[in-house]
Design an enzyme around this catalytic site. Sequence first.
Site, short mmCIF file in Angstrom:
data_model
loop_
_atom_site.label_atom_id
_atom_site.label_comp_id
_atom_site.label_asym_id
_atom_site.label_seq_id
_atom_site.Cartn_x
_atom_site.Cartn_y
_atom_site.Cartn_z
N ASP A 73 1.14 -9.20 4.17
CA ASP A 73 -0.04 -9.32 2.75
C ASP A 73 -1.21 -8.13 3.13
OD1 ASP A 73 -0.62 -11.44 0.85
OD2 ASP A 73 -2.79 -11.01 1.88
N ASP A 157 -1.59 3.27 -5.22
CA ASP A 157 -1.28 4.42 -4.71
C ASP A 157 -1.94 5.64 -5.44
OD1 ASP A 157 -0.27 3.72 -2.26
OD2 ASP A 157 1.73 3.97 -2.94
#
Length: 328
Positions: A73, A157
């Site tokens: 997670d 990202d």
Amino acid sequence: MGEPVRFVLATHNPGKLREMGEILSRLGVEVLSPAEAGVTAEAEETGTTFRENALLKARQVCAAAGLPAIADDSGLCVEALNGGPGVYSARYGGEGLDDAGRRALLLESIRGQTDRRAHFSCCVACAFPNGDTLEAEGRCDGLIAFAPLGTGGFGYDPVFQFPPLGRTFAQLSQEEKAAVSHRGKALAAFAEKLDAYLKTHREPLSPVAEAPEPQSGLTGKQRSRLRAMANGIPTILQVGKEGIGENLIRQAEDALEARELIKGRVLENCMEYNARQAAQALARATRSEPVQVIGTRFVLYRESHTIPKEKRIRLEPPRKAQKKGAGR
Ligand code: ITT
């Protein structure tokens, strides 16, 4: 050292699956995707911390697959958003947004902010069929870029600038990212813990496919017969999120009053038990015997003296008893 240990990766995010699979295989850990392990349901992430959610996902997949499971997670914590979106990173902006939409929303929500500090956090958790768990955490600090850059990676990202390399995560190769990322660090720390764990524990790792310890002295032959008969019977007990309480025990008792062989299963939302543990707990409570555990299902047997004779299961007596009975 016995068979290689295989783990199910408890994630449905293809980006994570790729990164985790890649990093773990370099660390010598063999993995299966949830699809390969036959697990389709997604866990509901009701936790408020990365750790809680990682454990929740690992436990649910472990229970569903009957194999050890590793979950991740993770999320992006942005200073100017008081640490948000954090554990809600995957759901930031609501259901309708995809990764690009979430990145755009993030850039918009901190437009004009000079404080661009942020970090990715990751908790990796592993759950074993015997109930044991391992966890490790990793963090990577960086800055939120002013515009997306790069095409690699996934999620946030392209907007996560990593100052030591002067590029966004989406501009790094997979190896470069793994060497510095929150996930790479958490998995490296996890691999060390796993290594230590595996040196001392072999038993909990094997798939829970065979019968648990005999309790009432059934012979192997009798157990095989019961298992064969179990193929055709319906599943009548469900162990859900309430675990094994009075109601479920009463239900099992009633079922065992009506027939000698009953089948149950552990639902994905049951955090407390895997199938083996549920079978053992119910067997103790009803003085029955677990004769089979496969994946999430289990079968219990209790010889009855109240069910009409013609409805009882006729088990071949053990050979020695047969000889005596034959008076030879
Ligand atoms: P699973 O629960 O099935 O693993 P998920 O995408 O829902 O998949 P999380 O609940 O952990 O996973 O959400 C993490 C989100 O944080 C993820 O969807 C990304 O948007 C973001 N995230 C985590 N790690 C990331 C990384 O390395 N690069 C970019 N974004 C990342």
